[in-house]
Each structure stands twice: as C-alpha cells, then as structure tokens.
Scaffold this motif. Sequence first.
Motif, PDB file in Angstrom:
ATOM      1  N   LEU A 305       0.826  -1.207   0.000  1.00  0.00           N
ATOM      2  CA  LEU A 305       0.000   0.000   0.000  1.00  0.00           C
ATOM      3  C   LEU A 305       0.864   1.262   0.000  1.00  0.00           C
ATOM      4  N   LEU A 321      -1.513   7.714   4.617  1.00  0.00           N
ATOM      5  CA  LEU A 321      -1.707   6.261   4.746  1.00  0.00           C
ATOM      6  C   LEU A 321      -1.354   5.824   6.155  1.00  0.00           C
ATOM      7  N   TYR A 338      -5.890  -4.554  -1.261  1.00  0.00           N
ATOM      8  CA  TYR A 338      -5.030  -3.767  -2.155  1.00  0.00           C
ATOM      9  C   TYR A 338      -5.837  -3.196  -3.313  1.00  0.00           C
ATOM     10  N   VAL A 341      -8.156  -0.311  -2.135  1.00  0.00           N
ATOM     11  CA  VAL A 341      -7.488   0.983  -1.945  1.00  0.00           C
ATOM     12  C   VAL A 341      -7.136   1.595  -3.299  1.00  0.00           C
ATOM     13  N   LEU A 345      -8.756   5.147  -4.334  1.00  0.00           N
ATOM     14  CA  LEU A 345      -7.880   6.291  -4.580  1.00  0.00           C
ATOM     15  C   LEU A 345      -8.058   6.827  -5.999  1.00  0.00           C
ATOM     16  N   VAL A 359      -6.206   7.238   3.911  1.00  0.00           N
ATOM     17  CA  VAL A 359      -6.335   5.778   3.815  1.00  0.00           C
ATOM     18  C   VAL A 359      -5.929   5.172   5.155  1.00  0.00           C
ATOM     19  N   VAL A 361      -5.955   1.372   7.210  1.00  0.00           N
ATOM     20  CA  VAL A 361      -6.155  -0.078   7.151  1.00  0.00           C
ATOM     21  C   VAL A 361      -5.783  -0.660   8.506  1.00  0.00           C
ATOM     22  N   ALA A 370     -10.583  -1.613   5.848  1.00  0.00           N
ATOM     23  CA  ALA A 370      -9.873  -0.591   5.075  1.00  0.00           C
ATOM     24  C   ALA A 370     -10.852   0.538   4.769  1.00  0.00           C
ATOM     25  N   VAL A 372     -11.223   4.520   3.040  1.00  0.00           N
ATOM     26  CA  VAL A 372     -10.676   5.621   2.237  1.00  0.00           C
ATOM     27  C   VAL A 372     -11.659   6.790   2.358  1.00  0.00           C
TER      28      VAL A 372
END
Length: 422
Positions: A305, A321, A338, A341, A345, A359, A361, A370, A372
Amino acid sequence: MAVTAGAVAWTWASATAFGVVATIGLLAVAGSVAGSALVREPRPVVEPLVDVGLLVGVLAAGVAAGGLMWTFAEHERIFGAEVVGALAAAVTIMMATPAAVSLRRGWMARRYGTGILSPDDLVTLSGDLRREGDPRLLLATAGDLVAVASGTDAVEIVLDEVDDRPGWTTVPLVVGEQRVGTMSVRGRHPEGLEARQHAVVRQLAPTVALAARAVDLAVEAQHARNEVVQQRQVERARILSDLHDDLGPALAGMGMRVEAARATGTGLDLAALAGDLAACRADLRRIVSALTPEPLVGADLAGALTTLVGSFDAAGPALTLDAQGAGDVDGPRAIVAYRFVAEALTNATRHAGARRVDVRVTHLDGVLEATVTDDGRGGPVVPGVGLTSLAARAREAGGRLDVTSGEGGGLVVRLVVPEPTA
C-alpha cells in the motif's frame, strides 16, 4: 427334519449308493433353510429357494444319470452294475455343480448387481471429468454405475447434505473427516434395500466420495477460471477507459500544440510541455499500479500500500496512509484490500475533486477493515465497474463494501472482511 431322519434311516438300511446321494441332498436342503433362518440378517426367502432348486437339479441330474447307467449295466450284464451307476451319478454331479454355481452367480448379479466398480467404470468416471462442460454431470454417471453395481432402482449423488426421503436410503460421502456430499439410493422394492444391497452400497461409498470430491474441486476450479476471465475483462475495460479518458486527450492536446507551433513558426512552451509529459507518466504509473497487485509479491500488505500511494501524482490531492496494523494480512484478503485501496484512490483523485484523501487499514481480532475518506464533492454514488467488482470480491471473501457520505462532505468508502472460518 423328520423327512431327513427317515431318509437317513432308509439309507443305512438299504446301503445303496442312491440312498446315500438322496440323504446328502436332503441334509443340504435342511442345512440351507436352517442356516438362512439363523444368520443375523436373514436372506430373502427367494435366495434359499433358488439354492435348493439348483441343488435339487444337480442331484436329480446325478440320480438320472446313475439310474440310466445302472439300468444299462444290468441289461448288458456288466459286473458291479450298482457301482457303475454310483460312479456315473458322482461324475454327473461334479460336472453339473460348476454350471449350477454359474447360474447362481448370474441370478445374483441380476438381482443385486456386480457389487464392484470395474476398472472400465473408473476409466469412464475419470474420462468424463476431463470433458468440457459442467463437472456435476459426472455425478449422474457415477449414480448410474452405482445403481448397476448394487442392483438398486436409482442412485442420486449431490454435493450437499440432504434429508431422508420416503423410500430412499441416504449415505453420507466422507473423505477424511470432511463430508463432501450425499448418496441417496432407492431400492426396487417398497420395503427398501436388502441386506446385501446395504453392504454393497456401504462398500462403494468411499469410492463414490472420492469421485464427489473430484467433482467439487473441478467445480471450484471452473469458478476460479470464470472469475479470472471476468476480472481480465474488467481490467481490460478499465485500462481502455483510463487510456481513452486520461492519456488519450492529454497526448492529443500535446500533439496539437506541437503541430500548431510548427505550422506558425512560433516558439513552444517547453516547460508546460514537460509538465504535461510528467503528468502523463504519473497517470500511466497509476494505471499500471492498479492493473495487478505485483507489489504484494515478496512484500506485506502495508508495504504494498505504501508503494501504491507513492505512485500517485504528487501534484494531486494530499494522500495519507495508516496501515501499520495490516502487515500480517495475506492471501485473498490482502489482494481484496489492495485492489480496494487502488480503486478508491483512483475514484477520489479522478472524479471527486478532493484536496485530501486519507487511507486507513486495520487488522483487529481477525477483522480486516480498510477505509478511504476524501473531502471531495460527495453526492450520490453510482457504482461503476470497479466498485461493482470490488463489492463482488468482498462478498466472495465473506465481507462487505459500504459507501457513505462524510461528516464534512466527501465520501467514506469502507471495506470489512472478517477472518475466514475453518
């Protein structure tokens, strides 16, 4: 028994060879009937009757042959005519016995089946498993083979657990300690399966369980192949969309500026052109980063990430992050997180007009979460191919995908995937 005792007495009184043969036959008949009544699971009445019929037939053939030879020897005045008749009877019985045994085996096979799956049957099963189409069709083939082998009316094999049905006998199919399916067997008689058929079905159950497990694995492999094809189509559509909507117009614009400068002879703003090229390179890196989770190869989710966030254009919104608690996540859940995200994004930087994207997680008590969050324009969200695909992946992993409005505007996209159950 009284008849048998009388025959024995008569034999010892007459001391003739035919008396001995008759006594042996009566004793065999009495023993067969008595044995069928004393076993734990008595055989159907028709079985000892068939045995008695064949035995009586063999003895009758021996007596007839012996009588003919005895009569012939006496007519020709051959010495020891009685002995000649007895030998003829014995030879006839020995020759007729294999034929009677063969007849009995044929009758038993027609009534109870062969009791085994032959090598040709196993070749049929394995051959059908390699064919194209639905692997579950193999279960119908296996059911037909079991029905023939057990002499039953019908056999149904499913990969699920089913309840008992009237007139059907259910047998669980187990491989190791895992139940892989159920075999339901219907007998030819309303009373259900006979004892011999029960034994044959139980004997064939382990082989059928292995076939059911093979079908289950084939179905899973087919679903996995279909999912790969679908994901490739989704990735292809996304790449085409990104190239058409982002890189295509940008490159076309730069080309038009260059052509205009050449046509008019005016100078070209190289600094602006260099900035546009840098933006195109950053956009291309973003597209490639979302194409496949290669950063997960040889790295944990937190490191992957970090690489993903760093691939986005520094001139875009500010990205933060926090994924320190996700380093121990691996396998399908890491891939889902993964891709989530990456997609979230991309949506926030391309469509939301956000100035800041956060972000986060976490992995607590086996639950991967997770989130965002962006401060963009927000509003109603129409799920596109990316979010729809992610929602499907989340459901397959046993989780969910939520999209809500943020407190100060923008959107909050959250992925929750619990720990898979054993």
